[in-house]
Structures are given as structure tokens and as C-alpha cells.
Design a protein around this motif. Structure first.
Motif, PDB file in Angstrom:
ATOM      1  N   ALA A   1       0.854  -1.099   0.019  1.00  0.00           N
ATOM      2  CA  ALA A   1       0.063   0.156  -0.025  1.00  0.00           C
ATOM      3  C   ALA A   1       0.745   1.333   0.009  1.00  0.00           C
ATOM      4  O   ALA A   1       0.484   2.336  -0.630  1.00  0.00           O
ATOM      5  CB  ALA A   1      -0.997  -0.014   1.151  1.00  0.00           C
ATOM      6  N   LYS A   2       1.992   1.334   0.795  1.00  0.00           N
ATOM      7  CA  LYS A   2       2.860   2.371   0.962  1.00  0.00           C
ATOM      8  C   LYS A   2       3.579   2.641  -0.456  1.00  0.00           C
ATOM      9  O   LYS A   2       3.747   3.730  -1.040  1.00  0.00           O
ATOM     10  CB  LYS A   2       3.946   2.319   1.984  1.00  0.00           C
ATOM     11  CG  LYS A   2       3.410   2.442   3.377  1.00  0.00           C
ATOM     12  CD  LYS A   2       4.371   2.322   4.127  1.00  0.00           C
ATOM     13  CE  LYS A   2       3.954   2.442   5.829  1.00  0.00           C
ATOM     14  NZ  LYS A   2       5.168   2.679   6.682  1.00  0.00           N
ATOM     15  N   PHE A   3       3.607   1.567  -1.264  1.00  0.00           N
ATOM     16  CA  PHE A   3       4.463   1.496  -2.503  1.00  0.00           C
ATOM     17  C   PHE A   3       3.664   2.208  -3.674  1.00  0.00           C
ATOM     18  O   PHE A   3       4.157   3.105  -4.392  1.00  0.00           O
ATOM     19  CB  PHE A   3       5.132   0.285  -2.811  1.00  0.00           C
ATOM     20  CG  PHE A   3       6.041   0.506  -3.938  1.00  0.00           C
ATOM     21  CD1 PHE A   3       7.448   0.818  -3.789  1.00  0.00           C
ATOM     22  CD2 PHE A   3       5.663  -0.136  -5.062  1.00  0.00           C
ATOM     23  CE1 PHE A   3       8.368   1.158  -4.936  1.00  0.00           C
ATOM     24  CE2 PHE A   3       6.712  -0.184  -6.194  1.00  0.00           C
ATOM     25  CZ  PHE A   3       8.015   0.424  -5.966  1.00  0.00           C
ATOM     26  N   LEU A   4       2.465   1.428  -3.531  1.00  0.00           N
ATOM     27  CA  LEU A   4       1.539   1.716  -4.712  1.00  0.00           C
ATOM     28  C   LEU A   4       0.508   3.008  -4.439  1.00  0.00           C
ATOM     29  O   LEU A   4       0.430   3.637  -5.539  1.00  0.00           O
ATOM     30  CB  LEU A   4       0.716   0.389  -5.009  1.00  0.00           C
ATOM     31  CG  LEU A   4       1.162  -0.697  -5.679  1.00  0.00           C
ATOM     32  CD1 LEU A   4       0.183  -1.751  -5.577  1.00  0.00           C
ATOM     33  CD2 LEU A   4       1.871  -0.486  -7.011  1.00  0.00           C
ATOM     34  N   ASP A   5       0.128   3.232  -3.394  1.00  0.00           N
ATOM     35  CA  ASP A   5      -0.970   4.087  -3.142  1.00  0.00           C
ATOM     36  C   ASP A   5      -0.648   5.484  -2.843  1.00  0.00           C
ATOM     37  O   ASP A   5       0.425   5.586  -2.099  1.00  0.00           O
ATOM     38  CB  ASP A   5      -2.009   3.656  -2.290  1.00  0.00           C
ATOM     39  CG  ASP A   5      -2.774   2.439  -2.508  1.00  0.00           C
ATOM     40  OD1 ASP A   5      -2.840   2.014  -3.834  1.00  0.00           O
ATOM     41  OD2 ASP A   5      -3.424   1.523  -1.578  1.00  0.00           O
TER      42      ASP A   5
END
Length: 203
Positions: free
Chosen positions: A106-110
Motif C-alpha cells: 500500500a505504501k509503495f502503490l497508493d
């Protein structure tokens, strides 16, 4: 992929991933019962009472991350088992590995995501432990966070194919099953330079 936006598809994927992780965990529980195993920060003192299925559904309900995060989390778990063969996924570590991989994805994508304290509450652990899990997981995969469109599509296609053929789950073709190399891992084609994203991974 647009299909992931369909709630029925997401539920089916959660069911499949839960089934996969459950089978892998139970298999490794038996396989390594009498063999020495490395104990890590991901290991609990006892098996969690909540099932993998319920745990993943809880994450899906409260994390509010994009559907693609679950595909990328699966990629990360695959990479972790490849690079950390001495830490097989079992009933004592699967829940912590799962919450950590989803949070990092989530941290990497969103563009918008919850912090470690929130994920700790979702995962039923304290914030300090969540911080340790994040750091250990990142080092465990060598900070190899980038997922190319080709790799994403390959994993997504694999999951779709397997979901269509449930319950015929071939563990021998996934590296989550100890002792087998992944036929899905396409790291050789990926851009290793993901350092510009690492600032997002701070607490």
C-alpha cells in the motif's frame, strides 16, 4: 486490472490467497516439525486464534488499500520466500507476514495510505512490533519493491487461472511451497532502482 474492482472477483481472490497460505502453512508445519527453524520477529509464541481467511478479510475491510495491493503483496511474499528459505511460511508467522506485505504494498502503490500505527491495530499487534516487522521484511526482500507491469500481469493471470480451477491448487508451481522455485518470479526484467520510493516507507 479492471477486473479487480469487481467485489466478487476480490472476494474470490481473497478466498484463494487464504486457501493457498493455509495449505502452505500447514504443509510447512508438518515438514519442519522436527527440524530446526530460524525464529524471526514474524514468529508468534503460539498460533493466532483467528484464521488466515478471517485475518485477510479483516485487512481487506479496514486497510482500504487499492485492489492491486493484494497482487503486489503476493509478489512480495513470493520474493521473501525466495530470498529467505530458512524462514518458511508457517502457522506461527503467516499472519505477521501477511499484514506486513500488504502494508508495504500500500505504501509503495497508493497515493494515500494509513500509517504503521493503524496497520498495527488492524493486525492486532502494537506499533513498535509493526515497525520491526516492516524493517525486517524490507531487508528480507533486499528492498526489491518495484513490480513491473509484466510481472504484475503474470501474477494476476496466474491467480485468475488458478481461481478458475479451484480447488485444484498446484502448490508445486509456487515458490510459497518450500523447496520449489517460482515460475512466476520475473525479477531479471525489473528495475532495481526503487530508492525514490523508500521515503514513503518511513513510519
Amino acid at each position: 486490472m479492471a477486473e479487480l474492482e469487481n467485489p466478487n472477483v476480490m472476494q474470490k481472490m481473497i478466498n484463494f490467497l487464504s486457501s493457498l497460505l493455509e495449505q502452505v502453512s500447514e504443509s510447512n508445519d508438518i515438514k519442519f516439525r522436527f527440524k530446526p527453524k530460524k525464529v524471526s520477529v514474524f514468529h508468534g509464541l503460539s498460533r493466532p486464534t483467528i484464521s488466515i481467511q478471517s485475518y485477510l478479510e479483516r485487512i481487506f475491510k479496514y486497510a482500504n488499500c487499492s485492489p492491486s495491493c493484494y497482487i503486489v503483496a503476493y509478489v512480495y511474499l513470493d520474493r521473501f520466500t525466495q530470498s529467505q528459505p530458512e524462514l518458511p511460511i508457517d502457522s506461527f508467522n503467516v499472519h505477521r507476514l501477511l499484514i506486513t506485505s500488504v502494508m508495504i504494498a500500500a505504501k509503495f502503490l497508493d497515493d494515500m495510505y494509513y500509517n504503521n500505527a493503524y496497520y498495527a491495530k488492524v493486525g492486532g499487534i502494537n506499533t513498535a512490533e509493526m515497525n520491526f516487522l516492516e524493517v525486517d521484511f524490507l531487508f528480507g526482500i533486499g528492498f526489491h519493491l518495484n513490480v513491473t507491469p509484466t510481472t504484475f500481469y503474470t501474477y494476476c493471470s496466474y491467480l485468475q487461472k488458478e481461481m478458475l480451477h479451484e480447488p485444484a491448487l498446484n502448490l508445486a508451481e509456487t515458490s510459497l511451497y518450500v523447496g520449489k522455485s517460482s515460475k512466476l518470479l520475473l525479477c531479471h526484467n525489473e528495475d532495481e532502482s526503487s530508492h525514490h520510493h523508500q521515503q514513503q516507507l518511513a513510519v
